[in-house]
Motif scaffolding. Sequence first.
Motif, PDB file in Angstrom:
ATOM      1  N   ARG A  16      -0.412  -2.496  84.192  1.00  0.00           N
ATOM      2  CA  ARG A  16      -0.180  -2.457  85.639  1.00  0.00           C
ATOM      3  C   ARG A  16      -1.411  -2.894  86.434  1.00  0.00           C
ATOM      4  NH1 ARG A  16       4.226   1.045  87.265  1.00  0.00           N
ATOM      5  NH2 ARG A  16       3.023   1.733  89.084  1.00  0.00           N
ATOM      6  N   THR A  28       5.404   3.335  92.210  1.00  0.00           N
ATOM      7  CA  THR A  28       4.412   2.660  93.054  1.00  0.00           C
ATOM      8  C   THR A  28       3.467   3.690  93.657  1.00  0.00           C
ATOM      9  OG1 THR A  28       5.906   2.796  94.952  1.00  0.00           O
ATOM     10  CG2 THR A  28       6.011   0.803  93.594  1.00  0.00           C
ATOM     11  N   ALA A  81      -2.036   1.630  82.248  1.00  0.00           N
ATOM     12  CA  ALA A  81      -2.941   1.176  83.312  1.00  0.00           C
ATOM     13  C   ALA A  81      -3.319  -0.294  83.137  1.00  0.00           C
ATOM     14  CB  ALA A  81      -4.187   2.046  83.328  1.00  0.00           C
ATOM     15  N   LYS A  84      -0.189   5.973  93.821  1.00  0.00           N
ATOM     16  CA  LYS A  84      -0.970   6.836  92.932  1.00  0.00           C
ATOM     17  C   LYS A  84      -0.053   7.710  92.088  1.00  0.00           C
ATOM     18  CE  LYS A  84      -4.875  10.079  93.214  1.00  0.00           C
ATOM     19  NZ  LYS A  84      -5.793  10.757  94.181  1.00  0.00           N
ATOM     20  N   MET A 108      -3.433   3.618  91.306  1.00  0.00           N
ATOM     21  CA  MET A 108      -4.320   4.394  90.424  1.00  0.00           C
ATOM     22  C   MET A 108      -3.479   5.352  89.587  1.00  0.00           C
ATOM     23  SD  MET A 108      -7.572   6.762  91.466  1.00  0.00           S
ATOM     24  CE  MET A 108      -8.751   7.315  90.236  1.00  0.00           C
ATOM     25  N   GLU A 168      -4.163  -1.285  86.970  1.00  0.00           N
ATOM     26  CA  GLU A 168      -4.558  -0.192  87.846  1.00  0.00           C
ATOM     27  C   GLU A 168      -5.749   0.552  87.260  1.00  0.00           C
ATOM     28  OE1 GLU A 168      -1.562   2.353  89.528  1.00  0.00           O
ATOM     29  OE2 GLU A 168       0.032   0.964  88.954  1.00  0.00           O
ATOM     30  N   LYS A 169      -6.495   1.215  88.133  1.00  0.00           N
ATOM     31  CA  LYS A 169      -7.583   2.053  87.661  1.00  0.00           C
ATOM     32  C   LYS A 169      -7.023   3.281  86.953  1.00  0.00           C
ATOM     33  CE  LYS A 169     -10.984   0.780  91.181  1.00  0.00           C
ATOM     34  NZ  LYS A 169     -11.853   1.290  92.279  1.00  0.00           N
TER      35      LYS A 169
END
Length: 260
Positions: free
Chosen positions: A27, A103, A24, A105, A1, A29-30
Amino acid sequence: MIIIQPSGGLCNRMRVINSGWKLARERKEKLQILWNCNAELNCPFESLFQPVTGFKITSIHSVADPRKLFHQKTAKNYLTNETILAHRNSDGCLDPDYVASLTGKTYIFTWEWFYPSEDYHLFVPTERLQKRIDDITSRFGSSCVGVHIRRTDNQPAIGKSSTDAFIHSMKQELEADPATMFYLATDDMEEEKRLREAFPGRILSNENRCLRRDSVDGMHDALLDLYCLASTRKIIGSFFSSFTDIAADMHHIPKVIAGE
């Protein structure tokens, strides 16, 4: 995230969000945006722009907001302006190897552009603001040049992009096309007065604007100026100004910096 807390003024925040959105997506990701309403920009995102899809924007009103503190304390990586500047490559973006090392958050608190972004279509003004923008741009005609004069607290812009430099560039535009009109965006009413005297009948502006960045009305007027500048055919802008840069980048129009 990825958690983004964009800081600074309107255009700084727009370019930071654009960078975070692109990062994001790549990746997978959120993305969460923490939009701090403070003296630099005291206006909620939703009062300026229509809702976005694909990520969440949360307004906070204090650096001590529990949601902000939670994300900061639980992030594995915490990036600031200094971190970004230390890990940029020659293109001005974060080094790919450094990005790959992030890697878990990641919390990013910055006003810096840090990742290549394509355009600014994420940011759609509210219907009310768009109506005001359309009303002004309908008067542009076929040959309108944007002029952005940054003053107040921007010392690099004041020192490099003098009023005389703007007048010189504007005269060049008129020599090339005598039908040229100018849309002026400035935070200094004395500058506007001087340009109106130098170019009678040639200056368009949002005349009754509020210049306070710590007010909702002031930020509405700032957004209006930005989108009107972006609707011109060319921008004569201020040195070291994200407002000038984003106005040109939004629709990929040419810009010149007064004094350069």
